[in-house]
Design an enzyme around this catalytic site. Structure first.
Site, short mmCIF file in Angstrom:
data_model
loop_
_atom_site.label_atom_id
_atom_site.label_comp_id
_atom_site.label_asym_id
_atom_site.label_seq_id
_atom_site.Cartn_x
_atom_site.Cartn_y
_atom_site.Cartn_z
N GLU A 71 -5.11 81.54 44.44
CA GLU A 71 -5.85 82.48 45.46
C GLU A 71 -5.69 83.88 45.33
O GLU A 71 -4.63 84.29 45.87
CB GLU A 71 -5.76 81.95 46.67
CG GLU A 71 -6.16 80.25 46.87
CD GLU A 71 -6.66 80.29 48.31
OE1 GLU A 71 -7.81 79.55 48.43
OE2 GLU A 71 -5.83 80.44 49.20
N ASN A 91 -10.59 74.97 53.76
CA ASN A 91 -9.71 75.43 54.56
C ASN A 91 -10.19 76.24 55.93
O ASN A 91 -10.82 77.08 55.76
CB ASN A 91 -8.78 76.52 53.66
CG ASN A 91 -7.77 77.02 54.50
OD1 ASN A 91 -7.28 76.58 55.68
ND2 ASN A 91 -7.27 78.05 54.36
N HIS A 124 -0.14 79.19 51.85
CA HIS A 124 -1.34 80.26 51.77
C HIS A 124 -1.09 81.53 51.88
O HIS A 124 0.05 81.69 52.72
CB HIS A 124 -2.31 79.71 53.07
CG HIS A 124 -3.53 80.26 52.58
ND1 HIS A 124 -3.99 81.45 53.29
CD2 HIS A 124 -4.87 79.82 52.42
CE1 HIS A 124 -5.07 81.78 53.04
NE2 HIS A 124 -5.60 80.77 52.54
N GLY A 134 -11.37 86.00 51.76
CA GLY A 134 -11.97 86.54 53.04
C GLY A 134 -12.71 87.91 52.96
O GLY A 134 -12.93 88.64 54.01
N SER A 167 -13.44 83.74 48.40
CA SER A 167 -14.73 83.87 48.45
C SER A 167 -15.60 83.30 47.85
O SER A 167 -16.70 83.77 46.98
CB SER A 167 -14.94 85.64 48.10
OG SER A 167 -14.24 86.41 49.34
N LYS A 193 -8.79 77.20 58.54
CA LYS A 193 -8.16 78.13 58.91
C LYS A 193 -7.86 77.77 60.53
O LYS A 193 -7.87 76.78 61.09
CB LYS A 193 -8.35 79.59 58.67
CG LYS A 193 -8.71 79.88 57.14
CD LYS A 193 -8.81 81.35 56.71
CE LYS A 193 -9.23 81.19 55.44
NZ LYS A 193 -9.11 82.55 54.86
N GLU A 218 -2.11 83.68 53.80
CA GLU A 218 -2.20 84.18 55.16
C GLU A 218 -0.85 83.91 55.79
O GLU A 218 -0.23 84.57 56.62
CB GLU A 218 -3.20 83.73 55.99
CG GLU A 218 -4.47 84.34 55.65
CD GLU A 218 -5.74 83.68 55.68
OE1 GLU A 218 -5.59 82.57 56.34
OE2 GLU A 218 -6.90 83.92 55.16
C1 PEP Z 1 -8.98 80.63 51.98
O1 PEP Z 1 -8.76 80.90 52.74
O2 PEP Z 1 -8.15 79.81 51.02
C2 PEP Z 1 -10.06 81.10 51.25
C3 PEP Z 1 -10.03 81.13 49.81
O3 PEP Z 1 -10.82 82.05 52.12
P1 PEP Z 1 -12.19 82.45 51.44
O4 PEP Z 1 -12.98 81.58 50.79
O5 PEP Z 1 -12.96 82.68 52.91
O6 PEP Z 1 -11.92 83.74 50.76
#
Ligand code: PEP
Length: 251
Positions: free
Chosen positions: A168, A11, A96, A174, A213, A13, A98
């Site tokens: 998630e 992803n 997601h 992040g 992460s 973003k 976000e």
């Molecule tokens: C994501 O945006 O779906 C995500 C898991 O981000 P990150 O790996 O940076 O935590």
């Protein structure tokens, strides 16, 4: 019990221009596995076409990061499933955190978007997860139950396994703070149990990813958990070598 092919999705973003996307793919595609885990890249809308073109001779598939549930209409700034399909896109991330947090994406919209994606031929990657205060107050199970029940309410039982779910935890996205493999397994087993409540067959077949992460050094342990079928990767997917190492960890 059906074999579940692991899936690793990138992803990006709101990162990477078209040129940067091309550069990433030029470096990553030669490292992509010829067999084993499925790999999906999810660039911003403007890079979708070029990503589809670059990935055409590979096993790597391309997905969008959002879509509107209607095929067309007066929805300024939105993009629909037929528009994505025309580009050769295979799937779409939906819900997601976000988008839920910054753009008011609701379970009410998701229960229309998920079946809209499925019926048009896109593979939805539905994201669910609790935030930090919800975890701290032991609400994780309730939050996941509410999201799964609501977001999949309009998906027929015999289509459930065509959805990919990404667990998630918002506190791990992040932040550099990863769920422990045990926390990921526990939450994903809970989600699989919710699917089982609707269809045992779907529960055995549906792929449920962990996201939050994921990095080259923690991917193998997370993905090796019995119910974890791969990863949705944000930050670490921006670097072709790191993303390739995570894909390797799923092999
Ligand atoms: C994501 O945006 O779906 C995500 C898991 O981000 P990150 O790996 O940076 O935590």
């Amino acid at each position: 019990m059906p074999d579940r092919v692991p899936l690793v999705a990138a992803n990006w973003k709101m990162h990477k221009t078209i040129e940067e996307s091309e550069r990433f793919l030029a470096e990553f595609l030669p490292k992509a596995p010829a067999s084993g885990p499925e790999v999906v890249v999810c660039p911003p809308f403007l890079s979708l076409k070029t990503a589809v073109e670059h990935c055409a001779q590979s096993r790597v598939r391309v997905a969008a990061q959002n879509m509107h549930e209607e095929a067309e209409g007066a929805f300024t700034g939105e993009v629909s499933a037929p528009m994505l399909l025309e580009l050769g896109v295979d799937g779409v991330i939906l819900g997601h955190s976000e988008r839920r947090q910054h753009f008011g994406e609701s379970d009410g919209a998701l229960c229309r978007k998920v079946p809209a994606a499925l019926s048009s031929g896109l593979e939805p990657i539905l994201c669910v997860g609790e935030n930090e205060s919800q975890r701290d107050s032991d609400e994780t199970e309730g939050i996941l139950t509410r999201q799964i029940e609501a977001d999949l309410a309009n998906v027929a039982d015999d289509r459930l396994s065509d959805v990919v779910i990404a667990y998630e935890p918002v506190w791990a996205i992040g932040t550099g703070r990863t769920a422990t493999p045990e926390q990921a397994q526990e939450a994903i087993a809970l989600i699989r149990g919710l699917i089982e409540g609707r269809s045992g067959e779907a529960a055995a077949a549906i792929r449920i990813l962990y996201g939050g992460s994921v990095k080259p050094d923690n991917a193998a342990e997370l993905i090796s958990q019995p119910d974890v079928d791969g990863a949705l990767v944000g930050g670490a997917s921006l670097d072709p070598a790191d993303f390739a190492a995570i894909v390797d960890a799923a092999s």
